[in-house]
Design a protein around this motif. Structure first.
Motif, PDB file in Angstrom:
ATOM      1  N   VAL A  76     -11.353  10.603 -11.651  1.00 21.56           N
ATOM      2  CA  VAL A  76     -11.653   9.468 -11.601  1.00 21.56           C
ATOM      3  C   VAL A  76     -13.294   9.466 -10.826  1.00 21.56           C
ATOM      4  O   VAL A  76     -13.431  10.583 -10.509  1.00 21.56           O
ATOM      5  N   ASP A  77     -13.997   8.540 -10.988  1.00 18.76           N
ATOM      6  CA  ASP A  77     -15.306   8.356 -10.426  1.00 18.76           C
ATOM      7  C   ASP A  77     -15.216   7.952  -9.099  1.00 18.76           C
ATOM      8  O   ASP A  77     -16.091   8.400  -8.160  1.00 18.76           O
ATOM      9  N   ALA A  78     -14.207   7.245  -8.762  1.00 19.55           N
ATOM     10  CA  ALA A  78     -14.117   6.615  -7.007  1.00 19.55           C
ATOM     11  C   ALA A  78     -12.863   6.225  -6.905  1.00 19.55           C
ATOM     12  O   ALA A  78     -11.989   6.040  -7.914  1.00 19.55           O
ATOM     13  N   ALA A  79     -12.414   6.335  -5.622  1.00 20.97           N
ATOM     14  CA  ALA A  79     -10.997   5.764  -5.204  1.00 20.97           C
ATOM     15  C   ALA A  79     -11.000   4.704  -4.326  1.00 20.97           C
ATOM     16  O   ALA A  79     -11.866   4.717  -3.462  1.00 20.97           O
ATOM     17  N   TRP A  80     -10.327   3.821  -4.545  1.00 17.65           N
ATOM     18  CA  TRP A  80     -10.320   2.674  -3.501  1.00 17.65           C
ATOM     19  C   TRP A  80      -9.294   3.252  -2.274  1.00 17.65           C
ATOM     20  O   TRP A  80      -8.205   3.263  -2.491  1.00 17.65           O
ATOM     21  N   MET A  81     -10.014   3.340  -1.154  1.00 15.64           N
ATOM     22  CA  MET A  81      -9.180   3.762  -0.177  1.00 15.64           C
ATOM     23  C   MET A  81      -9.198   2.963   1.142  1.00 15.64           C
ATOM     24  O   MET A  81     -10.200   1.901   1.231  1.00 15.64           O
ATOM     25  N   VAL A  82      -8.254   3.008   1.780  1.00 14.55           N
ATOM     26  CA  VAL A  82      -8.260   2.527   3.253  1.00 14.55           C
ATOM     27  C   VAL A  82      -8.265   3.676   4.422  1.00 14.55           C
ATOM     28  O   VAL A  82      -8.036   4.670   4.030  1.00 14.55           O
ATOM     29  N   GLU A  83      -8.588   3.216   5.806  1.00 16.80           N
ATOM     30  CA  GLU A  83      -7.944   4.008   6.759  1.00 16.80           C
ATOM     31  C   GLU A  83      -6.730   4.315   6.983  1.00 16.80           C
ATOM     32  O   GLU A  83      -5.861   3.539   6.763  1.00 16.80           O
TER      33      GLU A  83
ATOM     34  N   VAL B 231      -2.976   6.054  -8.172  1.00 18.49           N
ATOM     35  CA  VAL B 231      -2.789   7.238  -7.535  1.00 18.49           C
ATOM     36  C   VAL B 231      -2.479   7.052  -6.213  1.00 18.49           C
ATOM     37  O   VAL B 231      -2.924   6.205  -5.682  1.00 18.49           O
ATOM     38  N   PRO B 232      -1.450   7.727  -5.602  1.00 12.61           N
ATOM     39  CA  PRO B 232      -1.121   7.613  -4.153  1.00 12.61           C
ATOM     40  C   PRO B 232      -2.159   7.923  -3.220  1.00 12.61           C
ATOM     41  O   PRO B 232      -3.103   8.991  -3.631  1.00 12.61           O
ATOM     42  N   PHE B 233      -2.332   7.255  -2.127  1.00 16.16           N
ATOM     43  CA  PHE B 233      -3.416   7.623  -1.382  1.00 16.16           C
ATOM     44  C   PHE B 233      -3.595   8.982  -0.948  1.00 16.16           C
ATOM     45  O   PHE B 233      -4.750   9.653  -0.729  1.00 16.16           O
ATOM     46  N   ALA B 234      -2.186   9.605  -0.764  1.00 18.59           N
ATOM     47  CA  ALA B 234      -2.277  11.244  -0.371  1.00 18.59           C
ATOM     48  C   ALA B 234      -2.727  11.918  -1.171  1.00 18.59           C
ATOM     49  O   ALA B 234      -3.386  13.208  -1.033  1.00 18.59           O
ATOM     50  N   THR B 235      -2.988  11.537  -2.610  1.00 23.25           N
ATOM     51  CA  THR B 235      -3.662  12.426  -3.633  1.00 23.25           C
ATOM     52  C   THR B 235      -4.881  11.999  -4.452  1.00 23.25           C
ATOM     53  O   THR B 235      -5.327  12.576  -5.072  1.00 23.25           O
ATOM     54  N   MET B 236      -5.488  11.037  -3.561  1.00 21.82           N
ATOM     55  CA  MET B 236      -6.823  10.518  -4.279  1.00 21.82           C
ATOM     56  C   MET B 236      -7.746  11.717  -4.171  1.00 21.82           C
ATOM     57  O   MET B 236      -8.531  11.440  -4.982  1.00 21.82           O
TER      58      MET B 236
ATOM     59  N   MET C 179       0.805  -1.240   0.034  1.00 19.50           N
ATOM     60  CA  MET C 179      -0.120  -0.108  -0.160  1.00 19.50           C
ATOM     61  C   MET C 179       0.902   1.378   0.081  1.00 19.50           C
ATOM     62  O   MET C 179       1.622   1.307   0.934  1.00 19.50           O
ATOM     63  N   ALA C 180       0.666   1.911  -0.916  1.00 17.44           N
ATOM     64  CA  ALA C 180       1.659   2.976  -1.209  1.00 17.44           C
ATOM     65  C   ALA C 180       1.333   4.439  -0.591  1.00 17.44           C
ATOM     66  O   ALA C 180      -0.078   4.818  -0.748  1.00 17.44           O
ATOM     67  N   ILE C 181       2.170   5.165   0.023  1.00 16.86           N
ATOM     68  CA  ILE C 181       1.668   6.562   0.263  1.00 16.86           C
ATOM     69  C   ILE C 181       2.807   7.437   0.141  1.00 16.86           C
ATOM     70  O   ILE C 181       4.098   7.038  -0.074  1.00 16.86           O
ATOM     71  N   GLY C 182       2.488   8.706  -0.189  1.00 16.93           N
ATOM     72  CA  GLY C 182       3.469   9.396  -0.650  1.00 16.93           C
ATOM     73  C   GLY C 182       4.419  10.099   0.534  1.00 16.93           C
ATOM     74  O   GLY C 182       4.460  11.256   0.795  1.00 16.93           O
ATOM     75  N   ALA C 183       5.169   9.397   0.883  1.00 12.54           N
ATOM     76  CA  ALA C 183       5.995   9.523   2.089  1.00 12.54           C
ATOM     77  C   ALA C 183       7.460   9.358   1.772  1.00 12.54           C
ATOM     78  O   ALA C 183       7.830   8.516   1.116  1.00 12.54           O
TER      79      ALA C 183
ATOM     80  N   PRO D 170     -20.932   1.354 -16.238  1.00 14.60           N
ATOM     81  CA  PRO D 170     -20.620   0.115 -16.798  1.00 14.60           C
ATOM     82  C   PRO D 170     -19.206   0.353 -16.839  1.00 14.60           C
ATOM     83  O   PRO D 170     -18.631  -0.835 -17.136  1.00 14.60           O
ATOM     84  N   SER D 171     -18.566   1.364 -17.062  1.00 15.50           N
ATOM     85  CA  SER D 171     -17.054   1.397 -16.982  1.00 15.50           C
ATOM     86  C   SER D 171     -16.416   2.154 -16.252  1.00 15.50           C
ATOM     87  O   SER D 171     -16.050   3.389 -16.535  1.00 15.50           O
ATOM     88  N   PRO D 172     -16.521   2.385 -15.010  1.00 13.50           N
ATOM     89  CA  PRO D 172     -16.033   3.037 -13.978  1.00 13.50           C
ATOM     90  C   PRO D 172     -14.516   3.312 -13.816  1.00 13.50           C
ATOM     91  O   PRO D 172     -13.689   2.542 -14.076  1.00 13.50           O
ATOM     92  N   ARG D 173     -14.255   4.514 -13.637  1.00 15.62           N
ATOM     93  CA  ARG D 173     -12.528   4.911 -13.577  1.00 15.62           C
ATOM     94  C   ARG D 173     -12.394   4.825 -11.931  1.00 15.62           C
ATOM     95  O   ARG D 173     -13.261   5.577 -11.252  1.00 15.62           O
ATOM     96  N   ILE D 174     -11.619   3.941 -11.671  1.00 13.06           N
ATOM     97  CA  ILE D 174     -11.353   3.903 -10.338  1.00 13.06           C
ATOM     98  C   ILE D 174      -9.780   3.972  -9.837  1.00 13.06           C
ATOM     99  O   ILE D 174      -8.865   3.515 -10.536  1.00 13.06           O
ATOM    100  N   ALA D 175      -9.531   4.921  -8.904  1.00  9.03           N
ATOM    101  CA  ALA D 175      -8.082   5.044  -8.385  1.00  9.03           C
ATOM    102  C   ALA D 175      -7.694   3.956  -7.536  1.00  9.03           C
ATOM    103  O   ALA D 175      -8.485   3.499  -6.662  1.00  9.03           O
ATOM    104  N   VAL D 176      -6.537   3.520  -7.705  1.00 11.98           N
ATOM    105  CA  VAL D 176      -6.079   2.538  -6.794  1.00 11.98           C
ATOM    106  C   VAL D 176      -4.493   3.037  -6.392  1.00 11.98           C
ATOM    107  O   VAL D 176      -3.775   3.607  -7.343  1.00 11.98           O
ATOM    108  N   ASN D 177      -4.103   2.726  -5.078  1.00 14.63           N
ATOM    109  CA  ASN D 177      -2.796   2.945  -5.051  1.00 14.63           C
ATOM    110  C   ASN D 177      -1.703   2.373  -5.476  1.00 14.63           C
ATOM    111  O   ASN D 177      -0.382   2.688  -5.394  1.00 14.63           O
ATOM    112  N   ALA D 178      -1.893   1.145  -6.090  1.00 15.85           N
ATOM    113  CA  ALA D 178      -0.720   0.318  -6.618  1.00 15.85           C
ATOM    114  C   ALA D 178      -1.372  -0.525  -7.842  1.00 15.85           C
ATOM    115  O   ALA D 178      -2.616  -1.107  -7.657  1.00 15.85           O
ATOM    116  N   PRO D 179      -0.654  -0.769  -9.016  1.00 14.53           N
ATOM    117  CA  PRO D 179      -1.111  -1.612  -9.839  1.00 14.53           C
ATOM    118  C   PRO D 179      -1.142  -3.161  -9.690  1.00 14.53           C
ATOM    119  O   PRO D 179      -0.296  -3.550  -8.800  1.00 14.53           O
TER     120      PRO D 179
END
Length: 328
Positions: free
Chosen positions: A194-201, A180-185, A1-5, A144-153
């Motif tokens: 993007v339409d949505a971002a996959w995030m964690v706490e 997209v890094p979590f920090a800039t989602m 899980m990447a963060i821009g640190a 039907p074809s959402p654009r989703i941000a994820v922190n890593a491929p």
């Protein structure tokens, strides 16, 4: 899980080394039959990322739990799982924290790893697809074809997003992933990239507080309910050469994981390393912290990865377990 640190090394506590013998002739560092075996490598460099997952580890180091066992822990903040695993392979880390997906991908690619502990297991809304009201995406079947941000491929975000959207009737090959890094989602959402971002706490709660973000769907439901998220691993060669050290690490980590069943302790320690204020920490969704390595539970991740073609062949998780660890 990447963060821009930026990586930073923090030696939080000095280990308890060279303890004097007790009246009975044993100590934590003695090798007598009545004492604990000596540690071959009493200092461990352990990678971590500023996420809820590592709260037990951080607290155990900070409170002296590892030091009490004669083990000195040097915490090194890593910007991503890939960086942590590379640092492990390069000899710059002794233990790496990463998602199980990242660890199993590395193992599938030939890196000889030994698992040293499970870090975190998903609970309700601990990982989720997050959007903004202005984007008009409030149901997982809506686009039907959402654009989703994820922190890593090809990591946990891709695996679980495919699962929950597939259940909602969205074809997996129609999902458009953007790294997209979590920090800039949050910025990517605001800019309509993007339409949505996959995030964690804590990123979910931060986005909700700062932007009024909404959860499109919990990413831990259906096939990913209670999904194993992350863990700790070392190179097998290092673990084989330092069995007492790694056994001690696992035992102390298990104690720390047990203590983390107190949600208040987790929320309190988050303020120290995860960049969240007290009010945000109090709102964060918290999953569970397994106290044992469970090959059956983790095989679920590896098998889903193979089904999703993240692994070319079936990975036997039991082969990555420390000696004498039980299967279930």
């Amino acid at each position: 899980m990447a963060i821009g640190a930026v990586r930073r090394t923090a030696v939080l506590l000095a280990g308890v080394l060279g303890l004097s013998a007790t009246a009975s002739g044993c100590s934590l560092m003695s090798s007598g039959s009545s004492g604990s075996p000596s540690l071959e490598h009493p200092t461990l460099r352990v990678g971590y990322e500023a996420q809820v997952d590592v709260a037990p580890l951080y607290k155990a180091v900070n409170s002296g739990l590892f030091a009490d066992a004669g083990l000195r822990i040097e915490l090194q903040q890593e910007p991503s799982d890939a960086d942590a695993i590379k640092a492990l392979s390069d000899g710059k880390l002794d233990v790496a924290f990463a998602t199980h997906v990242s660890l199993f991908k590395a193992a599938g690619a030939g890196t000889q790893l030994q698992l040293q502990g499970e870090a975190y297991q998903a609970g309700a809304n601990t990982m989720a697809l997050v959007s903004l009201p202005s984007l008009g995406y409030d149901d997982p079947s809506q686009k039907p074809s959402p654009r989703i941000a994820v922190n890593a491929p090809d990591d946990l975000g891709v695996l679980t997003t495919k699962s929950v959207l597939d259940t909602a009737g969205v074809a997996q090959n129609k999902i458009q992933f953007k790294t997209v890094p979590f920090a800039t989602m949050a910025d990517a959402l605001q800019n309509r990239e993007v339409d949505a971002a996959w995030m964690v706490e804590p990123f979910i709660t931060k986005a909700q507080k700062a932007l009024g973000a909404t959860i499109v769907t919990d990413a831990a439901r259906g096939a990913t309910l209670d999904f194993p998220i992350s863990g700790y691993a070392s190179l097998k060669k290092f673990a084989d050469g330092n069995p007492n050290t790694m056994s001690t690490f696992r035992k102390v980590l298990a104690q720390a994981q047990q203590q983390a069943s107190d949600r208040l302790q987790v929320q309190t320690v988050l303020k120290d390393y995860a960049g969240v204020d007290a009010a945000t920490a109090d709102l964060i969704s918290v999953g569970s912290f397994p106290t044992t390595l469970n090959a059956v539970r983790l095989q679920r991740v590896a098998d889903m990865m193979q089904t999703s073609q993240m692994l070319a062949n079936r990975l036997d998780v039991q082969s990555m377990m420390p000696p004498n660890e039980q299967r279930g």
